[in-house]
Design an enzyme around this catalytic site. Structure first.
Site, short mmCIF file in Angstrom:
data_model
loop_
_atom_site.label_atom_id
_atom_site.label_comp_id
_atom_site.label_asym_id
_atom_site.label_seq_id
_atom_site.Cartn_x
_atom_site.Cartn_y
_atom_site.Cartn_z
N GLU A 168 0.83 -1.21 0.00
CA GLU A 168 0.00 0.00 0.00
C GLU A 168 0.86 1.26 0.00
OE1 GLU A 168 -2.02 -0.67 3.71
OE2 GLU A 168 -2.71 -2.65 3.14
N GLU A 174 -5.40 3.80 -1.32
CA GLU A 174 -6.31 3.54 -0.20
C GLU A 174 -7.15 4.77 0.12
OE1 GLU A 174 -4.22 1.83 3.07
OE2 GLU A 174 -5.89 2.13 4.46
N CYS A 204 -8.10 5.75 2.95
CA CYS A 204 -7.48 6.43 4.10
C CYS A 204 -6.31 7.32 3.67
CB CYS A 204 -6.96 5.42 5.11
SG CYS A 204 -8.28 4.54 5.97
N CYS A 224 -10.02 -0.05 8.60
CA CYS A 224 -9.63 1.35 8.84
C CYS A 224 -10.45 2.31 7.99
CB CYS A 224 -8.13 1.53 8.57
SG CYS A 224 -7.59 1.03 6.95
#
Lengths: 644, 644
Positions: free
Chosen positions: B314, B330, B332, B410
């Site tokens: 990631e 991602e 996030c 998350c």
């Protein structure tokens, strides 16, 4: 009756294209790999392969080191040596090999068991991890090696060793009560057993190979049962959460519709399936072979003959999923595809199998090894941008330069044994039939029935397309000479003594009935051409590749500048062919195209409305087989096509 | 003096574009995530988050379950609840949250320690695995949550809990003798400590945040030392063979030239660095922030505001490496990019930071959540072909449909807390300055100095580009009103009472000095347009994307048929904009293009010379934020461009 390859002792290759690769095996690869296995190559990953045997034989103290299948390095080396000694005597090499074989024999246990990992490290866990332990895989390579060494030297010692091992397997595995009902986690032993049967005529070896194929994927999956046992220990982290499709064991092989799972496992199995289908006249099994072959070549194969599109688990994915820059396309998988192809061709006499085999051999297999024979690709991408081939990223499996040796060193010795046995792919023969598959200069003696026939070929193929063939021998009863008409050949002609010879076309072969010595000139045109992929191949939509005969070409940074993605090819313009001294002599291709300009982007914006500006360029392509022999740089097979 | 966001209690969003997302948080996401954390969602992966706290508090028997950072789910949920309660009172929700906070307080240990994984599972290993243990990361999220809950409700209980925890951290970590000289394996606690400082004015929290930044990457790497200790235990298999660059700890942060490593870790750290640079007037640190920011937005960011190009780990890779179909990006990480952006904008008053923040929020962050708020993307590709998003392949991280919940959850609560706090991104204020960053209909009260000023916005942006702004209040001393001029705006105008208002342009803002109540109409044109990527982005060479204002558009299979790779866009033709009822009302875009024909390939060949045949098509694009809200299918942002 199926056809067979010719005896490697009776074929001498001396070819403008292949000799420089084939000769490397004897001159460079076999000594280099010998050093690698003895850990004598500076900066290369350690092997410890021979030490493992010495430890297992009780001749040395120490620990096992390496992959569970480390033994196969020496097996593939010995197989290459066997092939090499068939072609060229070499007393010193033979003595070295004999010593290794003595060592292997000493490492073999009383009951025939032979696998240094389990002998040294886990003697109580023999046959208890068929899923990952690779014992049967290793046994298969030992058998292949022993057969090659026997055929190359006439010496039986190694053959005796593997027969003892094969006998143990026959006693251990099978449907019978008290036997282990399992099958190999990595197929290969089937091929070994079949070869051993062909040499020894011991039918039980063939039957055991058939058992392994028949048992596979039947009923409750053996590996999932094994994994559930309390003492099971996962060896390869990536095989945790095991999916049986990975090893083609999710259902019976006869029910498999498409190539799936780990590509090398797959093609090794399909190769064995083809031979078993013939030996047992098992139509259902042959149907599966044909179905799976067609799935590969029509939906899951790169233009270079590479297979296995996923970088993770080195596996087949789904139809038409052929990304160019993150694929696996393991060298070993293309070797296995060639093995599958020659077997299908020998059974069906259908040249389309040779077309694909040739594609794999001339492109991916050759690309797997440097021109000096000293470094290797495991992974064979069709597009490389060295900067993004970074460790610990999605591209970490893609290496922009060939590696000296590998921790898991399956590919280098596999390429060596393949090059050393190129002779097996050139002809197929049987009864009174002699098939010419590949155009490689050689002189061979072929047994047809009880008669001996001499055949020779002389050609500069693939850079020229004239092949001189002469056939001499006891031809009075008549033989069928079948010369392949490659799918890329145009204006295919056979001439003899200045006249056109008429022939009958059978499944891609030009068939001539011959009753006396004769010479032929086969000629055809195979101009360089632009090829497109089926539009379902999303990665290649709007792109073209350039090929000439069996060779796929590519662009390299050294010839075409940085950022090959900026290039377009103009497929309406002619491809110029010219001789080049590069790589020992090739036909180099040049053609017109355009390059996207960077001038508008001088401020360094990442995204903007700047119009596309194109300038004229001339592009130069070289055979894919030879990429990365002039330093590190970008490479691409597929090129954007200008659309008018 | 830097600017700050406005008090979320004093801003009410009621916007044509955003309300349907923001309202989801209260109406759907908060209740849904509550159920998820209580394991009440059928077929979703288990959470066990609340049970872990009950076990740690001694109120329940059982084992810890979940990731080491499972506690952060409840932290992010409470943060979203805090933001939501700031905007809308909700007695029942507040009671539930209070009960959760009581539970957290009970789980907290005497000395302030709070992390249920270590309390339950490895009480002897506290602070001994900073590399992977996520205790400091979890602490940071607790702090952020407590600050939001305090600001939303005025209740101090949770704040007291995290202060006790922060005090423990201050006693435990630092350069001083007897303290642990480590720093977090996943940055986040720095942000939490800084927020806690802003609320409590306890300088030691800010100092500890600065310590964590200063210590990072200095001298011998802390994690490598930790990993070498005999008791160290690897938690995440993918972090074996740890590379410090993964967590931006390979060298001091002030020496870092480019964004590197795990994207979320990176942007959380950069966000803290920006605030510390301001608080300590640390120019070297600010230079690093600017340098890294520029590297991201000029070389490592997707057009959608996604970051982190590698599916494995990631992480950031290398400049211009932005593959569209296998990236991570991602949700996030884009949230973190927005956090970094607003902080940089608040310090520098430079609108270019808002341009990027807006890009992330309007595209990747919104795409991360379904229109019904019940499913989520973790990974945000720009091109999807569902058939090849297969488990156990290189594409396994790419999901072609949003998932209900995740084992590592998350993203969903992170999106929730972001939507719930959209108000923080709209304005920046401080002293006598009021900056308008985003065009979202709202009513707000802003404190400027000691005076209160009311500001409201009314707009149908981004589908229309007229924004009505009124400012009322104690303006006699004069305020500086700065309205952003987005990079995509053309013919930007400010009118008041029918006349054009002249303004001064400062770093992308239109600045007006205001001494009395006033109303303005901001208007500009933001027509749909074709955008190209810098040609160094190899993945996008020869392609165009279409955007309108902040929105990036995409093609979906449902509108454009199967195989989007067959499509070309004709960028010389006009993009038609039309209103559509889809997704609660959008501007839909249509434009001309061509499609590669498949007719020539009816025999199913994989490679052939068949000429390219193209037919005319009209393409339809929808905002990327809304893709995959109409079932599974192909999607693509970038389109091949016809080249004449």
């Amino acid at each position: 009756m199926r056809l067979h390859s010719v005896d490697l002792k009776r074929i001498k290759i001396k070819d403008a294209f292949w000799s420089k690769h084939v000769d490397l095996v004897r001159e460079s690869i076999i000594p280099y790999q010998w050093n690698a296995m003895n850990d004598l190559i500076p900066d290369a990953e350690p092997s410890h392969c021979l030490d493992n045997f010495a430890i297992a034989a009780g001749k040395k103290d120490g620990e096992f080191y390496g992959a569970v299948f480390q033994d196969t390095d020496i097996a593939k080396w010995l197989e290459a040596v066997g092939f090499s000694l068939a072609a060229d005597e070499n007393g010193e090499l033979e003595r070295t090999a004999d010593e290794v074989i003595d060592l292997i024999a000493q490492a073999q246990q009383e009951d025939g068991y032979l696998d240094t990992y389990f002998i040294i490290k886990e003697p109580d866990r023999k046959w208890k991890n068929l899923c990952e332990g690779h014992e049967l895989y290793t046994a298969g390579h030992m058998m292949e090696a022993a057969v090659a060494y026997y055929q190359g030297t006439g010496k039986r010692k190694f053959l005796n060793v593997v027969q003892k091992l094969a006998d143990l397997l026959c006693d251990t595995f099978g449907f019978g009560e008290g036997k282990i009902h399992g099958y190999p986690g990595h197929q290969e032993v089937e091929i070994g057993l079949i070869k051993l049967y062909y040499v020894t005529k011991e039918k039980k070896y063939l039957d055991l190979a058939k058992y392994f194929i028949d048992a596979r994927g039947r009923g409750e999956n053996y590996f999932l049962k094994e994994i559930k046992t309390p003492e099971y220990r996962n060896i390869f982290p990536e095989l945790a959460e095991y999916q049986p499709a990975y090893s083609q064991s999710d259902r019976p092989v006869r029910e498999q519709e498409a190539a799936e799972g780990h590509a090398v496992r797959a093609v090794y199995m399909y190769s064995a399936m083809a031979e078993l289908a013939y030996e047992y006249q098992d139509q259902e099994l042959m149907d599966a072979c044909v179905r799976i072959w067609n799935n590969i070549v029509k939906k899951q194969m790169y233009i270079t003959g590479g297979i296995g599109a996923s970088g993770i688990l080195e596996r087949f994915t789904t139809d038409y999923d052929l990304p160019n820059d993150c694929n696996y396309s393991e060298s070993c998988a293309s070797i296995g595809l060639a093995m599958f192809g020659i077997r299908m061709a020998n059974i069906t006499r259908d040249a389309s199998y040779i077309d694909t085999m040739e594609r794999a051999l001339y492109n991916t297999v050759l690309a797997g090894i440097a021109l000096d024979g000293k470094s290797f690709f495991y992974v064979n991408p069709l597009e490389v941008w060295p900067e993004n081939c970074m460790e610990r990223t999605s591209k970490e499996h893609v290496k922009p330069v060939r590696q000296k040796w590998f921790g898991v060193a399956c590919c280098p010795p596999n390429i060596a044994r393949t090059l050393a046995s190129m002779g097996q792919y050139i002809y197929s023969a049987g009864g009174s039939e002699l098939y010419v598959n590949l155009f490689i200069s050689n002189q061979a003696e072929v047994e047809l029935g009880n008669e001996k026939v001499q055949i020779s070929m002389e050609t500069r193929f693939p850079f020229e397309n004239e092949i001189y063939i002469t056939v001499n021998g006891a031809l009075e009863k008549g033989i069928k000479l079948a010369v392949r008409i490659p799918e890329y050949a145009r204006n295919y002609k056979i001439q003899s003594e200045g006249s056109i010879v008429s022939y009958k076309e059978e499944k891609g072969y030009a068939v001539i009935m011959l009753k006396e010595n004769a010479s032929f000139i086969i000629s055809f045109e195979a101009p360089a051409r632009f090829i497109r992929a089926n539009p379902n191949v999303r990665a290649d939509c709007g792109k073209a590749a350039v090929t000439k005969g069996p060779l796929v070409y590519c662009l390299e940074e050294i010839d075409n500048g940085k950022n090959l993605s900026e290039l377009y090819v103009d497929t309406k313009q002619k491809i110029e062919e010219s001789d080049s001294e590069l790589f020992g002599g090739i036909t180099e291709l040049t053609f017109k195209g355009k390059r996207i300009g960077e001038a508008a982007w001088s401020k360094g914006e990442l995204y903007a409305e700047h119009p596309l500006s194109l300038s004229d360029v001339t592009l130069k392509a070289i055979p894919y087989a030879y990429w990365n022999n002039r330093g590190m740089g970008e490479m691409s097979v597929w090129m954007k096509e200008l659309v008018y």
